[in-house]
Scaffold this motif. Structure first.
Motif, PDB file in Angstrom:
ATOM      1  N   ARG A   1       0.718  -1.200  -0.078  1.00  0.00           N
ATOM      2  CA  ARG A   1       0.032   0.265   0.024  1.00  0.00           C
ATOM      3  C   ARG A   1       0.802   1.082  -0.036  1.00  0.00           C
ATOM      4  O   ARG A   1       0.569   2.405   0.276  1.00  0.00           O
ATOM      5  N   ASN A   2       2.047   0.927  -0.405  1.00  0.00           N
ATOM      6  CA  ASN A   2       3.203   2.259  -0.223  1.00  0.00           C
ATOM      7  C   ASN A   2       3.512   2.839   0.838  1.00  0.00           C
ATOM      8  O   ASN A   2       4.569   2.930   1.140  1.00  0.00           O
ATOM      9  N   TYR A   3       2.812   2.888   1.695  1.00  0.00           N
ATOM     10  CA  TYR A   3       3.143   3.687   2.881  1.00  0.00           C
ATOM     11  C   TYR A   3       3.053   2.522   3.969  1.00  0.00           C
ATOM     12  O   TYR A   3       3.563   2.756   5.363  1.00  0.00           O
ATOM     13  N   PHE A   4       2.651   1.348   3.780  1.00  0.00           N
ATOM     14  CA  PHE A   4       2.758  -0.105   4.779  1.00  0.00           C
ATOM     15  C   PHE A   4       2.192  -1.020   3.842  1.00  0.00           C
ATOM     16  O   PHE A   4       1.857  -0.814   2.637  1.00  0.00           O
ATOM     17  N   ARG A   5       2.547  -2.381   4.357  1.00  0.00           N
ATOM     18  CA  ARG A   5       2.371  -3.473   3.721  1.00  0.00           C
ATOM     19  C   ARG A   5       1.116  -4.250   4.650  1.00  0.00           C
ATOM     20  O   ARG A   5       1.327  -4.463   5.729  1.00  0.00           O
ATOM     21  N   SER A   6       0.514  -4.848   3.731  1.00  0.00           N
ATOM     22  CA  SER A   6      -1.006  -5.269   4.397  1.00  0.00           C
ATOM     23  C   SER A   6      -1.415  -6.741   4.137  1.00  0.00           C
ATOM     24  O   SER A   6      -1.005  -7.106   3.013  1.00  0.00           O
ATOM     25  N   VAL A   7      -1.894  -7.220   5.074  1.00  0.00           N
ATOM     26  CA  VAL A   7      -2.566  -8.443   4.893  1.00  0.00           C
ATOM     27  C   VAL A   7      -4.119  -8.335   5.368  1.00  0.00           C
ATOM     28  O   VAL A   7      -4.316  -7.602   6.470  1.00  0.00           O
ATOM     29  N   TYR A   8      -5.261  -9.041   4.897  1.00  0.00           N
ATOM     30  CA  TYR A   8      -6.511  -8.788   5.412  1.00  0.00           C
ATOM     31  C   TYR A   8      -7.069 -10.025   5.768  1.00  0.00           C
ATOM     32  O   TYR A   8      -6.729 -11.171   5.202  1.00  0.00           O
ATOM     33  N   PHE A   9      -8.200  -9.993   6.504  1.00  0.00           N
ATOM     34  CA  PHE A   9      -8.901 -11.162   6.852  1.00  0.00           C
ATOM     35  C   PHE A   9     -10.289 -10.921   7.768  1.00  0.00           C
ATOM     36  O   PHE A   9     -10.285  -9.810   8.103  1.00  0.00           O
ATOM     37  N   ARG A  10     -11.037 -11.989   7.779  1.00  0.00           N
ATOM     38  CA  ARG A  10     -12.622 -11.488   8.343  1.00  0.00           C
ATOM     39  C   ARG A  10     -12.247 -12.182   9.841  1.00  0.00           C
ATOM     40  O   ARG A  10     -11.950 -13.432   9.811  1.00  0.00           O
ATOM     41  N   GLU A  11     -12.464 -11.197  10.757  1.00  0.00           N
ATOM     42  CA  GLU A  11     -12.452 -12.044  12.173  1.00  0.00           C
ATOM     43  C   GLU A  11     -13.564 -12.880  12.559  1.00  0.00           C
ATOM     44  O   GLU A  11     -14.780 -12.670  11.700  1.00  0.00           O
ATOM     45  N   PRO A  12     -13.789 -13.601  13.783  1.00  0.00           N
ATOM     46  CA  PRO A  12     -15.045 -14.355  13.640  1.00  0.00           C
ATOM     47  C   PRO A  12     -16.337 -13.861  13.803  1.00  0.00           C
ATOM     48  O   PRO A  12     -17.303 -14.226  13.501  1.00  0.00           O
ATOM     49  N   GLY A  13     -16.406 -12.205  14.288  1.00  0.00           N
ATOM     50  CA  GLY A  13     -17.618 -11.450  14.085  1.00  0.00           C
ATOM     51  C   GLY A  13     -18.120 -11.023  12.823  1.00  0.00           C
ATOM     52  O   GLY A  13     -19.102 -10.423  12.805  1.00  0.00           O
ATOM     53  N   GLY A  14     -17.106 -11.143  11.738  1.00  0.00           N
ATOM     54  CA  GLY A  14     -17.475 -10.754  10.598  1.00  0.00           C
ATOM     55  C   GLY A  14     -17.041  -9.585  10.123  1.00  0.00           C
ATOM     56  O   GLY A  14     -17.031  -9.005   8.998  1.00  0.00           O
ATOM     57  N   ILE A  15     -16.131  -8.851  11.039  1.00  0.00           N
ATOM     58  CA  ILE A  15     -15.528  -7.552  10.634  1.00  0.00           C
ATOM     59  C   ILE A  15     -13.976  -7.632   9.886  1.00  0.00           C
ATOM     60  O   ILE A  15     -13.402  -8.578  10.160  1.00  0.00           O
ATOM     61  N   LEU A  16     -13.887  -6.976   9.019  1.00  0.00           N
ATOM     62  CA  LEU A  16     -12.781  -6.874   8.179  1.00  0.00           C
ATOM     63  C   LEU A  16     -11.535  -6.264   8.843  1.00  0.00           C
ATOM     64  O   LEU A  16     -11.666  -5.287   9.138  1.00  0.00           O
ATOM     65  N   PHE A  17     -10.461  -7.201   9.009  1.00  0.00           N
ATOM     66  CA  PHE A  17      -9.534  -6.810   9.862  1.00  0.00           C
ATOM     67  C   PHE A  17      -8.318  -6.639   8.938  1.00  0.00           C
ATOM     68  O   PHE A  17      -8.076  -7.274   8.040  1.00  0.00           O
ATOM     69  N   GLU A  18      -7.071  -5.716   9.039  1.00  0.00           N
ATOM     70  CA  GLU A  18      -6.168  -5.667   8.574  1.00  0.00           C
ATOM     71  C   GLU A  18      -4.735  -5.704   9.322  1.00  0.00           C
ATOM     72  O   GLU A  18      -4.950  -5.191  10.483  1.00  0.00           O
ATOM     73  N   ILE A  19      -3.707  -6.198   8.939  1.00  0.00           N
ATOM     74  CA  ILE A  19      -2.642  -6.285   9.670  1.00  0.00           C
ATOM     75  C   ILE A  19      -1.485  -5.130   8.708  1.00  0.00           C
ATOM     76  O   ILE A  19      -1.116  -5.753   7.599  1.00  0.00           O
ATOM     77  N   ALA A  20      -1.195  -4.383   9.064  1.00  0.00           N
ATOM     78  CA  ALA A  20      -0.424  -3.224   8.572  1.00  0.00           C
ATOM     79  C   ALA A  20       1.057  -3.023   9.146  1.00  0.00           C
ATOM     80  O   ALA A  20       0.939  -2.835  10.389  1.00  0.00           O
ATOM     81  N   THR A  21       1.846  -2.873   8.286  1.00  0.00           N
ATOM     82  CA  THR A  21       3.278  -2.824   8.866  1.00  0.00           C
ATOM     83  C   THR A  21       3.749  -1.397   9.147  1.00  0.00           C
ATOM     84  O   THR A  21       2.991  -0.263   8.760  1.00  0.00           O
ATOM     85  N   ASP A  22       4.278  -0.969  10.322  1.00  0.00           N
ATOM     86  CA  ASP A  22       4.558   0.659  10.425  1.00  0.00           C
ATOM     87  C   ASP A  22       5.358   1.337   9.316  1.00  0.00           C
ATOM     88  O   ASP A  22       5.096   2.373   9.277  1.00  0.00           O
ATOM     89  N   ALA A  23       6.301   0.597   9.019  1.00  0.00           N
ATOM     90  CA  ALA A  23       7.136   1.185   7.723  1.00  0.00           C
ATOM     91  C   ALA A  23       6.387   0.679   6.375  1.00  0.00           C
ATOM     92  O   ALA A  23       5.790  -0.086   6.224  1.00  0.00           O
ATOM     93  N   PRO A  24       6.860   1.720   5.446  1.00  0.00           N
ATOM     94  CA  PRO A  24       7.961   2.665   5.607  1.00  0.00           C
ATOM     95  C   PRO A  24       7.486   4.223   6.159  1.00  0.00           C
ATOM     96  O   PRO A  24       7.889   5.115   6.476  1.00  0.00           O
ATOM     97  N   GLY A  25       6.248   4.194   6.063  1.00  0.00           N
ATOM     98  CA  GLY A  25       5.660   5.366   6.666  1.00  0.00           C
ATOM     99  C   GLY A  25       5.174   6.516   5.430  1.00  0.00           C
ATOM    100  O   GLY A  25       5.324   6.259   4.452  1.00  0.00           O
ATOM    101  N   PHE A  26       4.386   7.688   5.964  1.00  0.00           N
ATOM    102  CA  PHE A  26       3.761   8.566   5.108  1.00  0.00           C
ATOM    103  C   PHE A  26       4.800   9.599   4.188  1.00  0.00           C
ATOM    104  O   PHE A  26       4.516  10.320   3.147  1.00  0.00           O
TER     105      PHE A  26
END
Length: 309
Positions: free
Chosen positions: A250-275
């Motif tokens: 995502r240019n400003y971070f690197r991401s993976v996505y998943f649906r948590e058990p309640g159905g909400i879309l969660f992302e895991i985003a790296t702190d780097a490289p930043g804006f």
């Protein structure tokens, strides 16, 4: 500062200019990045936050001009809260009234002063008074006095059918701790200074939410780096049977996505490289920034995107 917390929250808005004006001129946040939705480049992607766009300070929007209203319900984020110095709650009640923004009466949650309100698209927001928030950095060029300025996100409230399953992801994968209960709310806390609170409300039998204007699209949680993200992905699969998407840049971070058990879309985003990776820190948000794969389409996209001036 710890790394266990929220990286950013992304929501859906209506007209881009109205969204931009509310978050910069009413709430006094900095437009940290003006780019496009990488998956739908005819739409802006605005990032609002503190002066540097620290992880935990960022609320982002996809503004679609003619979006239908969403609906908060089970399987969705119920509220997004900002962190302000405790003594500033009175200032904010007056400011919102002055700007024509209706707000609720100040209330107490977990012993903290909370002021609820909504943005022009109906996004449920709150300001949470935190005694030590005055020590946090803030953007002070947004028309709000430094002593009252928003310091970043405080956290989110999630509405799900079975909060225990969602809580297990927060504690086992993201490093949060269950710290308190207040009525139907269970609080989970990370160790980051900002964006470290997730409250979960379990509510069986409620209507499910609906995507649209005023609804939260996803919540991104912090990973210090690629290795930390990979460890979280592994723990999700091994301990919870949940698989994520492939990593996306995502240019400003690197991401993976998943649906948590309640159905909400969660992302895991790296702190780097930043804006500040593609523009100087002093001029963040001033120009439309595009990822390299969209740069050849700049003229086409600029002609298609809504006028902001």
């Amino acid at each position: 500062m710890g790394h266990h917390g929220i990286h950013h929250v992304t929501a859906i808005a209506g007209p881009a200019r109205r969204n931009l004006d509310f978050y910069t001129k009413v709430l006094g946040l900095r437009l940290v990045k003006k780019t496009v939705n990488f998956d739908d480049p005819g739409t802006y992607h605005f990032y609002f936050g503190d002066e540097a766009g620290h992880p935990g300070s960022i609320l982002t929007f996809f503004p679609w001009e003619h979006v239908a209203p969403g609906r908060v319900g089970v399987g969705w984020t119920q509220e997004t809260a900002f962190r302000v110095p405790e003594a500033s709650i009175g200032y904010w009640a007056h400011r919102l009234l002055e700007k024509g923004v209706a707000h609720g009466a100040p209330e107490k949650r977990f012993g903290q002063s909370v002021l609820t309100f909504k943005d022009p698209d109906g996004t449920s927001l709150a300001l949470v008074g935190v005694p030590e928030a005055g020590n946090d950095p803030a953007w002070t060029d947004g028309g709000v006095p430094a002593e009252s300025a928003i310091r970043g996100l405080e956290g989110v409230t999630l509405l799900v059918e079975d909060g225990a399953k969602t809580g297990a992801i927060l504690t086992d994968v993201f490093g949060f701790r269950e710290t308190a209960q207040d009525g139907s709310l269970v609080r989970y806390q990370g160790d980051a200074t900002i964006g470290a609170t997730v409250d979960i409300r379990s509510a069986k039998g409620f209507l499910p939410g609906r995507m649209g204007g005023g609804s939260v699209h996803h919540i991104a949680f912090r990973a210090a780096d690629d290795a930390a993200q990979e460890a979280m992905v592994k723990r999700l699969a091994e301990n919870h049977g949940i698989r994520t998407t492939e990593q996306r840049d995502r240019n400003y971070f690197r991401s993976v996505y998943f649906r948590e058990p309640g159905g909400i879309l969660f992302e895991i985003a790296t702190d780097a490289p930043g804006f500040a990776v593609d523009e100087a820190a002093g001029t963040l948000g001033q120009k439309l920034k595009l990822p390299p794969f969209l740069e050849p389409r700049r003229s086409e996209l600029e002609a298609k995107l809504p006028e902001l001036a």
